[in-house]
Structure formats: structure tokens, C-alpha cells
Write a protein that holds these residues in place. Structure first.
Motif, mmCIF file in Angstrom:
data_model
loop_
_atom_site.group_PDB
_atom_site.id
_atom_site.type_symbol
_atom_site.label_atom_id
_atom_site.label_comp_id
_atom_site.label_asym_id
_atom_site.label_seq_id
_atom_site.Cartn_x
_atom_site.Cartn_y
_atom_site.Cartn_z
ATOM 1 N N ALA A 1 41.197 -0.781 8.367
ATOM 2 C CA ALA A 1 40.374 -0.550 9.548
ATOM 3 C C ALA A 1 41.254 -0.692 10.771
ATOM 4 O O ALA A 1 41.934 -1.694 10.944
ATOM 5 N N VAL B 1 32.947 5.381 15.077
ATOM 6 C CA VAL B 1 33.638 5.114 13.812
ATOM 7 C C VAL B 1 33.723 6.416 13.019
ATOM 8 O O VAL B 1 32.706 7.087 12.816
ATOM 9 N N ASP B 2 34.935 6.743 12.599
ATOM 10 C CA ASP B 2 35.156 7.836 11.643
ATOM 11 C C ASP B 2 35.580 7.210 10.322
ATOM 12 O O ASP B 2 36.167 6.126 10.311
ATOM 13 N N TRP B 3 35.326 7.906 9.240
ATOM 14 C CA TRP B 3 35.754 7.406 7.934
ATOM 15 C C TRP B 3 36.348 8.558 7.135
ATOM 16 O O TRP B 3 35.961 9.715 7.293
ATOM 17 N N THR C 1 38.676 3.578 7.686
ATOM 18 C CA THR C 1 37.863 3.805 8.875
ATOM 19 C C THR C 1 38.776 3.828 10.082
ATOM 20 O O THR C 1 39.821 3.169 10.108
ATOM 21 N N ALA D 1 32.532 -0.794 11.257
ATOM 22 C CA ALA D 1 33.659 -0.207 10.509
ATOM 23 C C ALA D 1 33.916 -0.989 9.222
ATOM 24 O O ALA D 1 34.117 -0.389 8.154
ATOM 25 N N ILE E 1 31.182 -0.254 6.601
ATOM 26 C CA ILE E 1 31.358 1.038 5.932
ATOM 27 C C ILE E 1 32.346 0.874 4.784
ATOM 28 O O ILE E 1 32.091 1.304 3.659
ATOM 29 N N GLU E 2 33.463 0.233 5.067
ATOM 30 C CA GLU E 2 34.464 0.024 4.015
ATOM 31 C C GLU E 2 33.902 -0.812 2.861
ATOM 32 O O GLU E 2 34.126 -0.503 1.699
ATOM 33 N N ALA F 1 27.597 6.036 4.777
ATOM 34 C CA ALA F 1 28.337 5.703 5.994
ATOM 35 C C ALA F 1 27.492 5.986 7.240
ATOM 36 O O ALA F 1 27.460 5.166 8.168
#
Length: 185
Positions: A19, A63-65, A83, A130, A133-134, A157
Motif C-alpha cells: 500500500a 484508492v486504486d487497486w 493498492t 486501502a 481492500i488488500e 473493492a
């Protein structure tokens, strides 16, 4: 063949989790020789939030993943998750004139510290989003193929983002946009 199975096992269960947590702090200038003028400047020049209102401070986050999938026949597993968190915090900076009363300076310093504390709370919510999500994506597997698993991953997500956007709004409600934390000038 046995080594390949061990490697796949390791990939399934020891996902690569990374992250990034960059925080970009920007300032807008306020001017004033007294509390009334400073309050007006804060109201007139503060950042505009997603709600369309001006605020004294504002923390915007995104946040992008990304993930890698490992197919194995009809099975599919997530091999890695990453992320990327982008946060921009906007705070006031007083262009303080010379020779002002110390009381006004102390009040500004108290207020600025409280406002930063409040905005740090928004930043912490973003970091938690973030990380969540992970956590939720780590180790996912699917039996309907990688396309279906990818759809499931993205859906999970997006649900985390919605959950933490609601927490962000709830934080402002609970703190009255920082007023209960002393961020009122």
C-alpha cells in the motif's frame, strides 16, 4: 511438478501486499488582522468539498487497486494485490502581518493544530480503506474462472470504498466537521 505445486500454494496464500500512502498537503492563503477578518477569509477561500460547500480544510482521497490472477484449470486465485492511495489535504496558511496581539496568534495556532488533527482523521480513514481492500482481497479464489473472479474482486473493492466513504461522512457528522475537536475559529 511437486515444486510447481508448492510455488502455486505459496502464491495462493502469501500474497504480495503493498500500500502506498502518499499525502500531498496544499495550502491556501488567508489574510487578516483580527479574528473576524480571518473567519471571513476562511469562509471565502477555503476548499470546496465534494458536497459543493466550502470548508476550512479538506482531505480528498482516492484508492486504486490492481491484482494478478493465477489460473489453474477451472480454478483461479489472486496472486498479488496492490493498492495505490492518493490523498490531497488542503489547509489554510495565515499570511500574518507584523505586530499583532499574541492572543490572536495563539488562537490561530490552537485552531490550526485542531484543524490538522481533524483532517488527519480523514487521512487515516483513507489509509484504512486501502488496507481493508488488500485484506479482503488477499487469498481469494474462484471456481468459475478468472473472469468471474476478477469481477468479484472489483465488486468487493468498490464495496470497501463505499463503506469507507460512509465512514468519512460519519466522521464529519460526529465531529461537526472538526468543531468538537477544537477546529472552530
Amino acid at each position: 511438478m511437486k515444486h510447481v505445486a508448492i510455488c502455486l500454494f505459496a502464491l495462493f496464500f502469501w500474497n504480495e501486499l503493498r500500500a502506498s500512502e502518499p499525502l500531498n498537503v496544499e495550502f491556501y492563503e488567508v489574510r487578516g488582522n483580527n479574528a473576524r477578518d480571518l473567519r471571513k477569509e476562511l469562509g471565502d477561500h477555503g476548499p470546496v468539498g465534494d458536497d459543493g460547500s466550502r470548508h476550512h480544510g479538506y482531505t480528498k482521497w482516492h484508492v486504486d487497486w490492481t491484482f494478478q490472477l493465477i489460473p489453474s484449470g477451472k480454478l483461479c486465485a489472486i496472486g498479488s494485490v496492490e493498492t495505490k492511495l492518493e490523498v490531497t489535504m488542503t489547509l489554510p496558511k495565515w499570511n500574518k502581518p507584523e505586530g499583532l496581539l499574541e492572543d490572536l496568534t495563539r488562537e490561530w495556532e490552537r485552531y490550526s493544530t485542531a484543524l490538522r488533527l481533524h483532517e488527519d482523521g480523514h487521512y487515516n480513514i483513507a489509509v484504512s480503506a486501502a488496507q481493508e481492500i488488500e485484506r479482503r482481497l488477499s487469498g481469494l479464489t474462484g471456481t468459475a474462472g478468472c473472469k468471474t473472479l476478477a469481477e468479484d474482486i472489483n465488486s468487493k473493492a468498490r464495496a470497501v470504498i463505499e463503506e469507507f466513504r460512509a465512514k468519512d461522512l460519519g466522521y464529519d457528522v460526529a465531529t461537526e466537521h472538526g468543531a468538537t475537536q477544537g477546529a472552530r475559529f
